[in-house]
Design a protein around this motif. Structure first.
Motif, PDB file in Angstrom:
ATOM      1  N   VAL A  56       0.853  -1.184   0.000  1.00 38.03           N
ATOM      2  CA  VAL A  56       0.000   0.000   0.000  1.00 38.03           C
ATOM      3  C   VAL A  56       0.889   1.235   0.000  1.00 38.03           C
ATOM      4  O   VAL A  56       1.835   1.334   0.794  1.00 38.03           O
ATOM      5  N   VAL A  57       0.593   2.152  -0.903  1.00 33.55           N
ATOM      6  CA  VAL A  57       1.290   3.436  -0.968  1.00 33.55           C
ATOM      7  C   VAL A  57       0.427   4.474  -0.266  1.00 33.55           C
ATOM      8  O   VAL A  57      -0.743   4.660  -0.626  1.00 33.55           O
ATOM      9  N   VAL A  58       0.995   5.133   0.725  1.00 33.39           N
ATOM     10  CA  VAL A  58       0.271   6.154   1.494  1.00 33.39           C
ATOM     11  C   VAL A  58       0.716   7.527   1.015  1.00 33.39           C
ATOM     12  O   VAL A  58       1.857   7.939   1.238  1.00 33.39           O
ATOM     13  N   ALA A  59      -0.186   8.211   0.334  1.00 30.31           N
ATOM     14  CA  ALA A  59       0.090   9.558  -0.180  1.00 30.31           C
ATOM     15  C   ALA A  59      -1.060  10.461   0.237  1.00 30.31           C
ATOM     16  O   ALA A  59      -1.905  10.857  -0.570  1.00 30.31           O
ATOM     17  N   VAL A  60      -1.096  10.745   1.523  1.00 30.51           N
ATOM     18  CA  VAL A  60      -2.151  11.571   2.120  1.00 30.51           C
ATOM     19  C   VAL A  60      -1.489  12.775   2.788  1.00 30.51           C
ATOM     20  O   VAL A  60      -0.260  12.825   2.898  1.00 30.51           O
ATOM     21  N   PRO A  61      -2.264  13.771   3.247  1.00 31.67           N
ATOM     22  CA  PRO A  61      -1.651  14.884   3.972  1.00 31.67           C
ATOM     23  C   PRO A  61      -0.794  14.395   5.139  1.00 31.67           C
ATOM     24  O   PRO A  61      -1.114  13.381   5.779  1.00 31.67           O
ATOM     25  N   ILE A  68      10.939  -1.046  -4.526  1.00 32.11           N
ATOM     26  CA  ILE A  68      10.072  -1.563  -3.468  1.00 32.11           C
ATOM     27  C   ILE A  68       9.495  -2.923  -3.864  1.00 32.11           C
ATOM     28  O   ILE A  68       9.476  -3.871  -3.064  1.00 32.11           O
ATOM     29  N   VAL A  69       9.025  -3.039  -5.104  1.00 30.83           N
ATOM     30  CA  VAL A  69       8.461  -4.308  -5.575  1.00 30.83           C
ATOM     31  C   VAL A  69       9.515  -5.411  -5.545  1.00 30.83           C
ATOM     32  O   VAL A  69       9.254  -6.537  -5.083  1.00 30.83           O
ATOM     33  N   ARG A  70      10.734  -5.096  -6.029  1.00 27.08           N
ATOM     34  CA  ARG A  70      11.807  -6.105  -6.002  1.00 27.08           C
ATOM     35  C   ARG A  70      12.184  -6.467  -4.571  1.00 27.08           C
ATOM     36  O   ARG A  70      12.524  -7.617  -4.274  1.00 27.08           O
ATOM     37  N   SER A  71      12.125  -5.500  -3.655  1.00 27.47           N
ATOM     38  CA  SER A  71      12.444  -5.767  -2.256  1.00 27.47           C
ATOM     39  C   SER A  71      11.428  -6.723  -1.647  1.00 27.47           C
ATOM     40  O   SER A  71      11.783  -7.624  -0.873  1.00 27.47           O
ATOM     41  N   ILE A  72      10.153  -6.531  -1.979  1.00 27.26           N
ATOM     42  CA  ILE A  72       9.115  -7.442  -1.491  1.00 27.26           C
ATOM     43  C   ILE A  72       9.375  -8.861  -1.988  1.00 27.26           C
ATOM     44  O   ILE A  72       9.147  -9.842  -1.269  1.00 27.26           O
ATOM     45  N   ARG A  73       9.910  -8.976  -3.207  1.00 26.39           N
ATOM     46  CA  ARG A  73      10.227 -10.288  -3.782  1.00 26.39           C
ATOM     47  C   ARG A  73      11.572 -10.830  -3.297  1.00 26.39           C
ATOM     48  O   ARG A  73      11.990 -11.925  -3.690  1.00 26.39           O
ATOM     49  N   GLY A  74      12.273 -10.058  -2.468  1.00 23.88           N
ATOM     50  CA  GLY A  74      13.559 -10.491  -1.952  1.00 23.88           C
ATOM     51  C   GLY A  74      14.716 -10.306  -2.902  1.00 23.88           C
ATOM     52  O   GLY A  74      15.767 -10.932  -2.745  1.00 23.88           O
ATOM     53  N   GLU A  75      14.553  -9.403  -3.890  1.00 23.51           N
ATOM     54  CA  GLU A  75      15.574  -9.224  -4.926  1.00 23.51           C
ATOM     55  C   GLU A  75      16.391  -7.943  -4.771  1.00 23.51           C
ATOM     56  O   GLU A  75      17.405  -7.767  -5.429  1.00 23.51           O
ATOM     57  N   ASP A  76      15.966  -7.012  -3.918  1.00 27.64           N
ATOM     58  CA  ASP A  76      16.620  -5.707  -3.835  1.00 27.64           C
ATOM     59  C   ASP A  76      16.252  -5.086  -2.493  1.00 27.64           C
ATOM     60  O   ASP A  76      15.080  -5.075  -2.111  1.00 27.64           O
ATOM     61  N   PHE A  77      17.252  -4.571  -1.784  1.00 27.89           N
ATOM     62  CA  PHE A  77      16.956  -3.965  -0.493  1.00 27.89           C
ATOM     63  C   PHE A  77      17.583  -2.578  -0.364  1.00 27.89           C
ATOM     64  O   PHE A  77      17.905  -2.115   0.724  1.00 27.89           O
ATOM     65  N   GLY A 125      -0.960  -6.159   7.739  1.00 25.86           N
ATOM     66  CA  GLY A 125      -0.033  -7.137   7.194  1.00 25.86           C
ATOM     67  C   GLY A 125       0.541  -6.779   5.840  1.00 25.86           C
ATOM     68  O   GLY A 125       1.209  -7.610   5.216  1.00 25.86           O
ATOM     69  N   CYS A 126       0.313  -5.550   5.377  1.00 23.48           N
ATOM     70  CA  CYS A 126       0.814  -5.128   4.070  1.00 23.48           C
ATOM     71  C   CYS A 126       2.192  -4.483   4.174  1.00 23.48           C
ATOM     72  O   CYS A 126       2.562  -3.932   5.211  1.00 23.48           O
ATOM     73  N   HIS A 127       2.928  -4.538   3.090  1.00 20.36           N
ATOM     74  CA  HIS A 127       4.141  -3.742   2.952  1.00 20.36           C
ATOM     75  C   HIS A 127       3.730  -2.289   2.742  1.00 20.36           C
ATOM     76  O   HIS A 127       2.615  -2.000   2.258  1.00 20.36           O
ATOM     77  N   LEU A 128       4.646  -1.357   3.080  1.00 15.47           N
ATOM     78  CA  LEU A 128       4.271   0.055   3.132  1.00 15.47           C
ATOM     79  C   LEU A 128       5.293   0.942   2.438  1.00 15.47           C
ATOM     80  O   LEU A 128       6.497   0.811   2.646  1.00 15.47           O
ATOM     81  N   LEU A 129       4.794   1.846   1.592  1.00 10.66           N
ATOM     82  CA  LEU A 129       5.569   2.990   1.123  1.00 10.66           C
ATOM     83  C   LEU A 129       4.782   4.226   1.508  1.00 10.66           C
ATOM     84  O   LEU A 129       3.655   4.422   1.033  1.00 10.66           O
ATOM     85  N   VAL A 130       5.340   5.044   2.396  1.00 18.48           N
ATOM     86  CA  VAL A 130       4.667   6.267   2.833  1.00 18.48           C
ATOM     87  C   VAL A 130       5.422   7.462   2.262  1.00 18.48           C
ATOM     88  O   VAL A 130       6.652   7.512   2.308  1.00 18.48           O
ATOM     89  N   GLU A 131       4.677   8.396   1.700  1.00 16.88           N
ATOM     90  CA  GLU A 131       5.322   9.564   1.116  1.00 16.88           C
ATOM     91  C   GLU A 131       6.062  10.375   2.178  1.00 16.88           C
ATOM     92  O   GLU A 131       5.733  10.334   3.363  1.00 16.88           O
ATOM     93  N   GLY A 169       9.152   7.742   0.993  1.00 19.68           N
ATOM     94  CA  GLY A 169       9.326   8.178  -0.389  1.00 19.68           C
ATOM     95  C   GLY A 169      10.222   9.387  -0.591  1.00 19.68           C
ATOM     96  O   GLY A 169       9.769  10.398  -1.157  1.00 19.68           O
ATOM     97  N   HIS A 170      11.463   9.291  -0.137  1.00 20.01           N
ATOM     98  CA  HIS A 170      12.440  10.343  -0.458  1.00 20.01           C
ATOM     99  C   HIS A 170      12.938  10.074  -1.882  1.00 20.01           C
ATOM    100  O   HIS A 170      13.964   9.430  -2.108  1.00 20.01           O
ATOM    101  N   ILE A 171      12.231  10.641  -2.829  1.00 22.67           N
ATOM    102  CA  ILE A 171      12.359  10.209  -4.224  1.00 22.67           C
ATOM    103  C   ILE A 171      13.692  10.583  -4.861  1.00 22.67           C
ATOM    104  O   ILE A 171      14.142   9.928  -5.805  1.00 22.67           O
ATOM    105  N   GLU A 172      14.364  11.620  -4.358  1.00 23.98           N
ATOM    106  CA  GLU A 172      15.649  11.994  -4.958  1.00 23.98           C
ATOM    107  C   GLU A 172      16.684  10.895  -4.806  1.00 23.98           C
ATOM    108  O   GLU A 172      17.644  10.820  -5.579  1.00 23.98           O
ATOM    109  N   ARG A 173      16.507  10.026  -3.824  1.00 24.42           N
ATOM    110  CA  ARG A 173      17.452   8.928  -3.631  1.00 24.42           C
ATOM    111  C   ARG A 173      17.395   7.925  -4.778  1.00 24.42           C
ATOM    112  O   ARG A 173      18.265   7.050  -4.896  1.00 24.42           O
ATOM    113  N   TYR A 174      16.368   8.030  -5.618  1.00 25.90           N
ATOM    114  CA  TYR A 174      16.233   7.153  -6.782  1.00 25.90           C
ATOM    115  C   TYR A 174      16.485   7.921  -8.076  1.00 25.90           C
ATOM    116  O   TYR A 174      16.286   7.369  -9.163  1.00 25.90           O
TER     117      TYR A 174
END
Length: 326
Positions: free
Chosen positions: A52-57, A276-285, A72-78, A105-110
């Motif tokens: 679940v991506v949390v992009a709320v105030p 994030i998706v690859r991390s959930i699959r155990g491919e990237d951390f 029980g979900c994985h989380l990406l919070v803005e 979601g500190h997006i500049e890191r990507y």
């Protein structure tokens, strides 16, 4: 934007979107298979979700992020992770108790240009870092009302500068002002000193008609100029570093070669979500941690404190009680 990118990522099934605005959720799900919800609690209860991506105030981040992790979900919070340190600390401590990916979601890191600059620093091309300048300015955004420019915008640079310098922060000094925003600061100028002696300068505002996202890193070997929007990286060489400085033991500065590095440009949001998706699959951390998000919030609080006191503030490491993951 999250909906747009997730909808096209390979191997990702966009199941649902929740927004209290009927217009917003209709727009997000139009021409897509995702189901629409006005209540995120009902969405979490009804849908079988992994991420679940949390992009709320910002003031709602804790409420929604806690519900996501407890479901029980994985989380990406803005970013910013939270409006203040106590709230951010609670989120970091909760995330440490669950066996789930939790990222901020500190997006500049990507951003590929920032990653290229970091590789150059690791290779020793600049040698010792002397100074970093971060310039992040643009027009006042109508959508931001609950926090000011320090918490909402400058936290991008707090995280990016920490990432580049990779040393502990000793103290900060800042001045802020409110010129056009109704309730929060919209202008910030600041200094940050690291324990290796390097200094960072920040120029951040919501008052500039043109959008600027630039960083300059000055070191023994020269200077990087990083354009985060155009994704350009320039290296201005210090010609005095090399054979003669090694032979004489004396350092100087003179103009040398200028190199524009080739950057494989990419949308940072797409890279972030892919990681994030690859991390959930155990491919990237290599994702931005909740602790990184807490540091950015703690720096924002220190900056605001310095501005109120009109004096430097020594930066304290955030105090945490972290659990071992189950």
């Amino acid at each position: 934007n999250h909906v747009r990118v997730l909808n096209r990522l390979p191997g990702v099934d966009l199941r649902a979107v929740s927004d209290p605005s009927a217009e917003a959720v209709e727009r997000a799900t139009r021409s897509r298979m995702a189901r629409a919800y006005s209540d995120y609690v009902r969405m979490l209860a009804n849908e079988d979700l992994e991420l679940v991506v949390v992009a709320v105030p910002t003031h709602l981040h804790e409420e929604v992020a806690v519900a996501v992790l407890e479901s029980g979900c994985h989380l990406l919070v803005e970013k910013p992770l939270a409006p203040d340190v106590p709230t951010a600390t609670r989120l970091v401590e909760l995330a440490s108790t669950v066996d789930r990916i939790a990222s901020v979601g500190h997006i500049e890191r990507y951003n590929p240009v920032l990653l290229a600059a970091k590789r150059g620093l690791r290779s020793g091309e600049l040698g010792r870092i002397f100074q970093v300048r971060a310039n992040r300015t643009g027009p006042l955004p109508a959508r931001i009302s609950d926090v000011g420019v320090v918490t909402d915008l400058a936290t991008h640079d707090f995280d990016a500068v920490r990432y580049l310098v990779d040393h502990k922060i000793e103290r900060v000094f800042a001045e802020t002002a409110r010129r056009m925003h109704r309730s929060h600061e919209d202008l910030f100028s600041g200094l940050m000193r690291f324990d290796d002696g390097s200094i960072a300068l920040f120029d951040v505002n919501w008052l500039t008609p043109v959008k600027i996202r630039e960083m300059r890193v000055v070191g023994e070997g020269g200077m990087y100029v990083i354009d985060l929007l155009a994704q350009n990286l320039f290296f201005y060489e210090n010609a005095d570093v090399g054979y003669w400085s090694d032979a004489t033991g004396r350092l100087g500065v003179s103009e040398g070669n200028m190199v524009r590095y080739r950057i494989d440009r990419a949308e940072p949001l797409e890279t972030e979500l892919s990681v994030i998706v690859r991390s959930i699959r155990g491919e990237d951390f290599e994702y931005v941690s909740m602790l990184d998000g807490l540091y950015a919030v703690a720096l924002a609080d220190a900056v605001k404190q310095s501005s109120e006191l009109h004096e430097p503030v020594f930066f304290s490491e955030p105090a945490l009680v972290l659990a071992s993951r189950r």
